[in-house]
Design a protein around this motif. Structure first.
Motif, PDB file in Angstrom:
ATOM      1  N   ALA A 128       0.101   5.896 -12.032  1.00 53.31           N
ATOM      2  CA  ALA A 128       0.326   7.010 -11.111  1.00 53.31           C
ATOM      3  C   ALA A 128      -0.146   8.329 -11.717  1.00 53.31           C
ATOM      4  CB  ALA A 128       1.811   7.092 -10.747  1.00 53.31           C
ATOM      5  N   HIS A 138     -10.825  10.013  -5.047  1.00 56.94           N
ATOM      6  CA  HIS A 138      -9.954   9.108  -4.295  1.00 56.94           C
ATOM      7  C   HIS A 138      -9.698   7.823  -5.072  1.00 56.94           C
ATOM      8  CE1 HIS A 138      -8.156   6.836  -1.063  1.00 56.94           C
ATOM      9  NE2 HIS A 138      -9.113   5.923  -1.146  1.00 56.94           N
ATOM     10  N   THR A 139      -8.426   7.404  -5.114  1.00 58.59           N
ATOM     11  CA  THR A 139      -8.043   6.144  -5.757  1.00 58.59           C
ATOM     12  C   THR A 139      -7.952   5.052  -4.706  1.00 58.59           C
ATOM     13  OG1 THR A 139      -6.764   7.343  -7.421  1.00 58.59           O
ATOM     14  CG2 THR A 139      -6.338   4.984  -7.204  1.00 58.59           C
ATOM     15  N   CYS A 199      -3.813   8.516 -11.184  1.00 56.86           N
ATOM     16  CA  CYS A 199      -4.109   8.838  -9.786  1.00 56.86           C
ATOM     17  C   CYS A 199      -3.832  10.310  -9.475  1.00 56.86           C
ATOM     18  CB  CYS A 199      -3.283   7.950  -8.858  1.00 56.86           C
ATOM     19  SG  CYS A 199      -3.623   6.191  -9.044  1.00 56.86           S
ATOM     20  N   PHE A 200      -2.785  10.854 -10.073  1.00 54.11           N
ATOM     21  CA  PHE A 200      -2.437  12.257  -9.812  1.00 54.11           C
ATOM     22  C   PHE A 200      -3.526  13.198 -10.338  1.00 54.11           C
ATOM     23  CE2 PHE A 200      -0.303  16.223 -11.191  1.00 54.11           C
ATOM     24  CZ  PHE A 200       0.088  16.685  -9.941  1.00 54.11           C
ATOM     25  N   THR A 208       0.841  -1.198   0.000  1.00 49.43           N
ATOM     26  CA  THR A 208       0.000   0.000   0.000  1.00 49.43           C
ATOM     27  C   THR A 208       0.873   1.243   0.000  1.00 49.43           C
ATOM     28  OG1 THR A 208      -1.764  -1.152   1.205  1.00 49.43           O
ATOM     29  CG2 THR A 208      -1.839   1.254   1.181  1.00 49.43           C
ATOM     30  N   VAL A 209       0.555   2.195  -0.883  1.00 42.13           N
ATOM     31  CA  VAL A 209       1.290   3.454  -0.975  1.00 42.13           C
ATOM     32  C   VAL A 209       0.293   4.604  -0.939  1.00 42.13           C
ATOM     33  CG1 VAL A 209       2.846   4.864  -2.357  1.00 42.13           C
ATOM     34  CG2 VAL A 209       3.131   2.395  -2.326  1.00 42.13           C
ATOM     35  N   CYS A 210       0.454   5.511   0.034  1.00 36.94           N
ATOM     36  CA  CYS A 210      -0.432   6.683   0.155  1.00 36.94           C
ATOM     37  C   CYS A 210      -1.901   6.281   0.189  1.00 36.94           C
ATOM     38  CB  CYS A 210      -0.172   7.663  -0.981  1.00 36.94           C
ATOM     39  SG  CYS A 210       1.501   8.324  -1.043  1.00 36.94           S
ATOM     40  N   GLY A 211      -2.191   5.182   0.868  1.00 36.35           N
ATOM     41  CA  GLY A 211      -3.567   4.722   0.977  1.00 36.35           C
ATOM     42  C   GLY A 211      -4.093   3.993  -0.240  1.00 36.35           C
ATOM     43  N   ILE A 212      -3.237   3.744  -1.240  1.00 37.02           N
ATOM     44  CA  ILE A 212      -3.635   3.065  -2.471  1.00 37.02           C
ATOM     45  C   ILE A 212      -3.066   1.651  -2.467  1.00 37.02           C
ATOM     46  CG2 ILE A 212      -3.556   3.101  -4.990  1.00 37.02           C
ATOM     47  CD1 ILE A 212      -3.094   6.111  -4.840  1.00 37.02           C
ATOM     48  N   PHE A 245      -6.514  12.942  -8.174  1.00 36.64           N
ATOM     49  CA  PHE A 245      -6.291  13.703  -6.935  1.00 36.64           C
ATOM     50  C   PHE A 245      -6.558  15.188  -7.163  1.00 36.64           C
ATOM     51  CE2 PHE A 245      -3.288  16.259  -4.408  1.00 36.64           C
ATOM     52  CZ  PHE A 245      -3.747  15.958  -3.130  1.00 36.64           C
TER      53      PHE A 245
END
Length: 288
Positions: A45, A57-58, A48-49, A5-9, A52
């Protein structure tokens, strides 16, 4: 399968990608799957950016052999947002491939031909106008903007399925005549399966809804949020309907209005639109 998990993803890997990695490793090519996974992660990514930036939210990213899939909350509610988020992936793959190639030419970066080649490959593959690829999502946004949600989605799905089946036919013909490799067949089969699944999903949901209403002998009116309350009530009263299902442009259910709800809002203001009624009705439920 979840990896980390990275940054809640949640970062996941599909079993097809896992099988490809095993085959590459057995063939002695360990660098290839690592390079492809890195390219796909950069691609996702970028999705996702942009999501954001649009305040979406992803939830997760799943890696596939030909790309990835980012699960973004609410992406289907706005086809313009969906098109912008989809375009970010291929553009980022093209940019990173070009940037690395330029760095190599100027002697700033080391030679990494696989990264450059597969960055361009991932970008071009995902730009194919086949839903749910990025190109198909961009096409969906354009079609829905031009013809509305229902007609736009139907025409986009028709183009997607037609192109996917055409590519599958071409790949099969190439295999028979010996002019194509098996990788193109696998890619086209993946596209056709994804397109069929995307077309089938909304149809299955609509079919289940119809079967449920028929089994329970429930008569309902489906109305859009921009419809007038007075107009809908004239069809509702005296016609033995149970309730009104209010949906938005993406066919998502906003609220269900009963006979009592309709009568109360008519007494208050008969000029209301259903989107106003849905908002007030939802607030009334939360206060109970």
């Amino acid at each position: 399968m979840k990896l980390f998990t990275v940054c809640g993803i949640d970062i996941k890997i599909n079993f097809l990608m896992l099988a490809c990695i095993v085959l590459w490793v057995l063939a002695g090519n360990i660098a290839m799957p690592l390079t492809l996974a890195f390219i796909v992660l950069l691609h996702e990514a970028a999705h996702c950016f942009v999501a954001f930036l649009l305040r979406l939210h992803t939830e997760s990213i799943e890696l596939y052999p030909f790309g990835g899939a980012a699960q973004i909350e609410g992406i289907g509610d706005n086809h313009i947002y969906e098109g912008l988020i989809a375009a970010a992936g291929p553009l980022s793959s093209l940019f990173t491939g070009f940037l690395w190639d330029t760095g190599v030419q100027y002697g700033v970066l080391p030679l990494w031909n696989d990264f450059v080649k597969y960055s361009y490959t991932v970008a071009m593959f995902n730009l194919l106008p086949v839903y749910p690829l990025d190109g198909g999502r961009i096409l969906m946004g354009l079609f829905c903007s031009a013809w509305g949600i229902q007609k736009g989605r139907k025409r986009c799905m028709g183009v997607s399925l037609g192109l996917a089946l055409f590519l599958l036919g071409v790949s099969i013909y190439g295999i028979i005549t010996g002019g194509e490799s098996g990788s193109f067949l696998v890619m086209s089969f993946f596209l056709a399966a994804a397109a069929v699944k995307a077309v089938k999903k909304p149809y299955e949901g609509y079919r289940r809804q119809r079967l449920w209403c028929k089994a329970e002998n429930i008569r309902v009116i489906k109305a859009h949020e921009t419809d007038s309350l007075l107009e809908v009530s004239s069809r509702f009263f005296g016609s033995s309907y149970f309730f009104v299902v209010v949906v938005d442009q993406a066919e998502n259910v906003l609220h269900i209005l009963t006979e009592k709800d309709i009568f109360e809002f008519l007494l208050r203001d008969s000029t209301l639109l259903l989107k106003d009624v849905s908002s007030e009705a939802s607030g009334k439920i939360l206060q109970r």
